[in-house]
Design an enzyme around this catalytic site. Structure first.
Site, PDB file in Angstrom:
ATOM      1  N   ARG A  81       0.861  -1.223   0.107  1.00  0.00           N
ATOM      2  CA  ARG A  81      -0.173   0.029   0.076  1.00  0.00           C
ATOM      3  C   ARG A  81       0.965   1.102   0.073  1.00  0.00           C
ATOM      4  O   ARG A  81       1.736   1.215   0.585  1.00  0.00           O
ATOM      5  CB  ARG A  81      -1.009  -0.187   1.218  1.00  0.00           C
ATOM      6  CG  ARG A  81      -2.064  -0.906   1.040  1.00  0.00           C
ATOM      7  CD  ARG A  81      -3.024  -0.970   2.223  1.00  0.00           C
ATOM      8  NE  ARG A  81      -4.116  -1.979   2.267  1.00  0.00           N
ATOM      9  CZ  ARG A  81      -5.321  -2.188   1.604  1.00  0.00           C
ATOM     10  NH1 ARG A  81      -5.523  -0.968   1.165  1.00  0.00           N
ATOM     11  NH2 ARG A  81      -5.999  -2.946   1.749  1.00  0.00           N
ATOM     12  N   HIS A 141      -4.198   2.625  -2.207  1.00  0.00           N
ATOM     13  CA  HIS A 141      -3.920   1.875  -3.281  1.00  0.00           C
ATOM     14  C   HIS A 141      -3.108   2.378  -4.405  1.00  0.00           C
ATOM     15  O   HIS A 141      -3.165   3.878  -4.607  1.00  0.00           O
ATOM     16  CB  HIS A 141      -5.408   1.263  -3.964  1.00  0.00           C
ATOM     17  CG  HIS A 141      -6.039   0.078  -3.172  1.00  0.00           C
ATOM     18  ND1 HIS A 141      -5.350  -0.781  -2.765  1.00  0.00           N
ATOM     19  CD2 HIS A 141      -7.147   0.412  -2.465  1.00  0.00           C
ATOM     20  CE1 HIS A 141      -6.378  -1.592  -2.148  1.00  0.00           C
ATOM     21  NE2 HIS A 141      -7.169  -0.852  -1.784  1.00  0.00           N
ATOM     22  N   ARG A 164      -9.220   6.082  -3.538  1.00  0.00           N
ATOM     23  CA  ARG A 164      -8.368   5.312  -3.096  1.00  0.00           C
ATOM     24  C   ARG A 164      -7.133   5.474  -3.399  1.00  0.00           C
ATOM     25  O   ARG A 164      -6.003   5.461  -2.486  1.00  0.00           O
ATOM     26  CB  ARG A 164      -8.480   3.793  -3.669  1.00  0.00           C
ATOM     27  CG  ARG A 164     -10.097   3.327  -3.313  1.00  0.00           C
ATOM     28  CD  ARG A 164     -10.442   3.233  -1.862  1.00  0.00           C
ATOM     29  NE  ARG A 164      -9.467   2.440  -1.070  1.00  0.00           N
ATOM     30  CZ  ARG A 164      -9.773   2.681   0.262  1.00  0.00           C
ATOM     31  NH1 ARG A 164     -10.260   3.486   0.882  1.00  0.00           N
ATOM     32  NH2 ARG A 164      -9.281   1.475   0.815  1.00  0.00           N
ATOM     33  N   HIS A 210     -12.462  -1.987  -2.549  1.00  0.00           N
ATOM     34  CA  HIS A 210     -13.258  -1.245  -3.000  1.00  0.00           C
ATOM     35  C   HIS A 210     -13.843  -1.262  -4.314  1.00  0.00           C
ATOM     36  O   HIS A 210     -14.925  -1.301  -4.438  1.00  0.00           O
ATOM     37  CB  HIS A 210     -12.951   0.433  -2.510  1.00  0.00           C
ATOM     38  CG  HIS A 210     -13.038   0.624  -1.056  1.00  0.00           C
ATOM     39  ND1 HIS A 210     -12.343  -0.108   0.005  1.00  0.00           N
ATOM     40  CD2 HIS A 210     -13.634   1.712  -0.555  1.00  0.00           C
ATOM     41  CE1 HIS A 210     -12.447   0.547   1.147  1.00  0.00           C
ATOM     42  NE2 HIS A 210     -13.392   1.511   1.131  1.00  0.00           N
TER      43      HIS A 210
END
Length: 346
Positions: free
Chosen positions: A79, A167, A161, A114
């Site tokens: 991440r 992400h 995100r 997501h």
């Protein structure tokens, strides 16, 4: 790969610094795209609009979330909020980025949950709306609106995100593609009102399947808690690291939902109201009552011990389909004291 990840950091920096006025919008979009909201809001709303649609949304949501968990275990995606420090990128290149309370998720990053789970679960919603629009309008421009709205929303979720440092862009893209493909493949194949043992075995398969993979990888020397350690290490504030973002939190939610769906479909309350056709006012009342019960469940909170957290989470999401499918419609229908007309397919 390093150049791809570096480009993702540059994109996140651009979103944070060149469009500062959109911060609240990105936070709101990522909230709407949270898979937990599919269980808590989208599933009841879809169910009270159409019984078949609601069951499809719930089924696809927990299957897609389980698959996303498995993909993350095998793909080992970093991440941005921890990679930028672990790789030394932040010391080599001057950057201006910051974290948010939604940044510090503890699972691996690839593919984006997501995007993947929301993309899969909203596919039957999009196709149902498209069918309704196509039956009422001959304009090709009007007919493409549901599909365009679906794509636009998922794109916004993906950008949010990246903005949050949750992400990298390639993880978002992978989630979008896999999610849409899953939605397309699963929508026509959702089981409707099967025997209770089917749902019980599904819940057991989800739990045992993921646990078996976890312990197999652990036995082979792979530390699947690596992402939890990195998230705890590099998150700006300890309180931003939430237990409900841990991989086994989603597993308990998925298996609980599968079992709860089966129990709900075989309760006496559901047997009484499945032949009833609720009016629009009754459907709205059902949704409002369900949201009130959800507020109460959230108010109860979670125990601080991780093992008790998983057990409570499992029980909560086992109960939730029972409330939405059976108890709430039964209460509303009983209080309205209306005679049930013949079955109407939905």
């Amino acid at each position: 790969m390093e150049s791809t990840l570096s480009a993702g950091i540059i994109m996140a920096e651009a979103l944070q610094n060149r469009l500062p006025g959109l911060e609240n919008m990105w936070l709101w979009v990522t909230f709407l795209g949270d898979p937990k909201n599919l269980f808590q809001f989208c599933f009841p709303a879809a169910y009270y609009a159409s019984r078949r649609l609601g069951i499809s949304v719930l089924w696809i949501t927990f299957i897609a979330e389980w698959l996303n968990l498995v993909f993350k275990w095998f793909l080992f995606g970093d991440r941005p909020f921890w990679w930028v420090h672990e790789s030394g990128y932040s010391t080599q290149t001057p950057i201006q980025i910051h974290q948010f309370p939604s940044s510090c998720e503890t699972g691996p990053g690839s593919p984006s949950g997501h995007c993947m789970i929301t993309g899969a679960a909203l596919w039957p919603v999009m196709t149902a709306i498209s069918s309704q629009v196509a039956s009422r309008s001959r304009s090709p421009w009007v007919r493409v609106i549901p599909g365009l709205a679906y794509c636009t929303f998922l794109l916004a979720v993906g950008l949010s995100r990246v903005f949050l440092l949750a992400h990298f862009p390639h993880q978002v893209l992978g989630g979008l593609i896999v999610g849409a493909a899953l939605g397309w493949l699963m929508s026509p194949r959702v089981p409707m009102e099967r025997e209770l043992s089917f749902y019980g075995l599904t819940a057991l398969a989800l739990m045992l399947g993921a646990s078996l993979m976890y312990w197999t990888l652990f036995t082979l020397g792979l530390d699947l808690s690596w992402s939890i350690n990195l998230a705890s290490k590099w998150c700006e504030r300890p309180e931003w690291v939430h237990m409900d973002s841990r991989p086994f939190a989603s597993l308990s939610r998925d298996s609980g939902s599968a079992l709860g769906l089966g129990i709900a479909l075989h309760t006496p309350c559901y047997a009484q109201i499945r032949r009833a056709h609720l009016g629009n006012g009754q459907k709205i009342a059902c949704f409002v009552l369900a949201m009130g019960l959800l507020v109460f469940l959230e108010w109860l909170g979670y125990p601080p011990q991780i093992s008790l957290f998983y057990i409570f989470n499992f029980l909560k999401y086992t109960l939730w389909p029972c409330l939405v499918l059976a108890l709430v419609p039964w209460v509303v229908h009983t209080l309205s004291d209306q005679e049930a007309p013949p079955i109407r397919s939905s």
